[in-house]
Design a protein around this motif. Sequence first.
Motif, PDB file in Angstrom:
ATOM      1  N   ASP A  47       1.037  -0.928  -0.212  1.00  0.00           N
ATOM      2  CA  ASP A  47      -0.047   0.118  -0.260  1.00  0.00           C
ATOM      3  C   ASP A  47       0.690   1.218  -0.057  1.00  0.00           C
ATOM      4  N   ASP A  48       1.884   1.029  -0.038  1.00  0.00           N
ATOM      5  CA  ASP A  48       2.994   2.443  -0.876  1.00  0.00           C
ATOM      6  C   ASP A  48       3.395   2.748  -1.968  1.00  0.00           C
ATOM      7  N   SER A  49       2.501   2.249  -2.648  1.00  0.00           N
ATOM      8  CA  SER A  49       3.009   2.095  -4.145  1.00  0.00           C
ATOM      9  C   SER A  49       2.499   4.034  -4.425  1.00  0.00           C
ATOM     10  N   GLY A  50       2.982   4.786  -5.139  1.00  0.00           N
ATOM     11  CA  GLY A  50       3.100   5.693  -5.612  1.00  0.00           C
ATOM     12  C   GLY A  50       4.007   6.513  -4.609  1.00  0.00           C
ATOM     13  N   SER A  51       4.661   6.266  -2.698  1.00  0.00           N
ATOM     14  CA  SER A  51       4.824   7.215  -2.390  1.00  0.00           C
ATOM     15  C   SER A  51       5.614   7.996  -2.779  1.00  0.00           C
ATOM     16  N   PRO A  52       6.047   9.132  -2.467  1.00  0.00           N
ATOM     17  CA  PRO A  52       7.011  10.469  -2.955  1.00  0.00           C
ATOM     18  C   PRO A  52       8.713   9.849  -2.622  1.00  0.00           C
ATOM     19  N   TYR A  53       9.748  10.202  -3.710  1.00  0.00           N
ATOM     20  CA  TYR A  53      10.663  10.747  -2.922  1.00  0.00           C
ATOM     21  C   TYR A  53      11.131  11.664  -2.858  1.00  0.00           C
ATOM     22  N   PHE A  54      11.661  11.957  -1.932  1.00  0.00           N
ATOM     23  CA  PHE A  54      11.790  14.055  -2.303  1.00  0.00           C
ATOM     24  C   PHE A  54      13.116  14.280  -1.745  1.00  0.00           C
ATOM     25  N   VAL A  55      13.166  16.223  -1.690  1.00  0.00           N
ATOM     26  CA  VAL A  55      13.963  16.461  -1.224  1.00  0.00           C
ATOM     27  C   VAL A  55      13.053  17.918  -0.228  1.00  0.00           C
ATOM     28  N   SER A  56      13.616  17.948   0.705  1.00  0.00           N
ATOM     29  CA  SER A  56      12.717  18.986   1.442  1.00  0.00           C
ATOM     30  C   SER A  56      14.063  19.838   2.364  1.00  0.00           C
ATOM     31  N   GLY A  57      14.001  20.776   2.480  1.00  0.00           N
ATOM     32  CA  GLY A  57      14.745  21.718   3.805  1.00  0.00           C
ATOM     33  C   GLY A  57      14.293  22.014   4.932  1.00  0.00           C
ATOM     34  N   ASP A  58      12.982  22.094   4.273  1.00  0.00           N
ATOM     35  CA  ASP A  58      12.015  22.812   5.637  1.00  0.00           C
ATOM     36  C   ASP A  58      10.561  21.617   5.994  1.00  0.00           C
ATOM     37  N   ASN A  59      10.683  20.904   5.921  1.00  0.00           N
ATOM     38  CA  ASN A  59       9.891  19.758   6.355  1.00  0.00           C
ATOM     39  C   ASN A  59       7.863  20.152   6.121  1.00  0.00           C
ATOM     40  N   ARG A  60       8.165  20.973   5.150  1.00  0.00           N
ATOM     41  CA  ARG A  60       6.642  21.411   4.583  1.00  0.00           C
ATOM     42  C   ARG A  60       7.041  21.409   2.717  1.00  0.00           C
ATOM     43  N   THR A  61       7.610  22.034   2.270  1.00  0.00           N
ATOM     44  CA  THR A  61       8.025  21.845   0.945  1.00  0.00           C
ATOM     45  C   THR A  61       9.043  21.032   0.474  1.00  0.00           C
ATOM     46  N   GLY A  62       9.130  21.040  -0.744  1.00  0.00           N
ATOM     47  CA  GLY A  62      10.384  19.988  -1.359  1.00  0.00           C
ATOM     48  C   GLY A  62       9.675  19.861  -3.575  1.00  0.00           C
ATOM     49  N   ASN A  63      10.800  18.924  -3.460  1.00  0.00           N
ATOM     50  CA  ASN A  63      10.802  18.845  -4.536  1.00  0.00           C
ATOM     51  C   ASN A  63      10.957  17.502  -5.500  1.00  0.00           C
ATOM     52  N   LEU A  64      10.019  16.916  -5.773  1.00  0.00           N
ATOM     53  CA  LEU A  64       9.913  15.331  -5.945  1.00  0.00           C
ATOM     54  C   LEU A  64      11.251  15.089  -6.907  1.00  0.00           C
ATOM     55  N   VAL A  65      11.036  13.529  -6.978  1.00  0.00           N
ATOM     56  CA  VAL A  65      12.231  12.794  -7.655  1.00  0.00           C
ATOM     57  C   VAL A  65      11.835  11.719  -8.357  1.00  0.00           C
ATOM     58  N   ALA A  66      10.862  10.819  -7.147  1.00  0.00           N
ATOM     59  CA  ALA A  66      10.352   9.476  -8.101  1.00  0.00           C
ATOM     60  C   ALA A  66       9.636  10.075  -7.162  1.00  0.00           C
ATOM     61  N   ILE A  67       8.692   8.044  -7.394  1.00  0.00           N
ATOM     62  CA  ILE A  67       7.494   7.068  -6.978  1.00  0.00           C
ATOM     63  C   ILE A  67       7.899   6.181  -6.777  1.00  0.00           C
TER      64      ILE A  67
END
Length: 301
Positions: free
Chosen positions: A247-267
């Motif tokens: 049930d984790d299919s589609g979960s984001p892998y991302f980079v974030s410096g503030d725990n609020r916003t981020g840049n998506l890299v993969a799923i």
Amino acid sequence: MRTNTGRLSTRRLWALSAAVLAGVGGAFASVTTGETKATTRADHFLQARAAPTTAMPPTATASVTTESPATTAGRPVVSPVLPFNAKLTSSDIPVRGGGVRSGACSGSLIAPEWIITAGHCFHDINGAWVGGKPRYHMTVTVGKLKDGDPGGHTAQVVDVRQSPVNDLAVAKLSTAIDDVVPLTLPDKAPEVGQRLRFAGWGSTSATVVAPSDHLKRGEFSVAKIAPTTLEALPVVPRTVENSPCADDSGSPYFVSGDNRTGNLVAIENSGPPCPQPGREIIARVDILTDWIRTQTGDTAR
């Protein structure tokens, strides 16, 4: 999206070769590779979680539901931590022979009306990934860390666009979410060794499969870069709380410096049986940035 009736005996990895990249049409394709042994999350999603019911659920499940959360200045409260995370659940997925079953996936907000998730989260009764109006009702909850948290947003998926090259889809919501900053899309390729954060709502049990009641989080690093996918390794030993499970299919892998916003890299696409050692196979987003912007109508950038 996986279920708890057991894993398929044949473990498949959905991936695409460079040749597919050169010749894909409007539909996705898949190939089998012997290089990496992984349990395809789709294998579990396509199995029944329990004995199917004999009838479709009441038509009331089709309605768009919205919670009545606490408000701030008249607006719903959303989690200040990773508010872009999305939990996908369905209770009326048709099964062959009649009846329905439940299932779940994870995802993230990438535009006010759009989320991104795995392509295999949306399929027909034969298991083929499909786009357009979903064949079943998929409820999306955004902006919570726990099911019991007040606030957040709830909407239904009304349209699905399947990636032409990998196990990824973007899904349109019935209601725009305009008080959460979506994950931004990548403008460059990832690098081997790059650290990525993971967040998903998958199972916290290797045997009793059901979506978690809270957001799981972990950290991974890029181990290998393929034309349409990445391989990622956990930074610390795996547990059901810090790495993908059913049930984790589609979960984001991302980079974030503030725990609020981020840049998506993969799923998330597939990986080893939870929580065993091994590499996660995750769908690259950078190769689809322009395609995603076209689907969501964000062509100004």
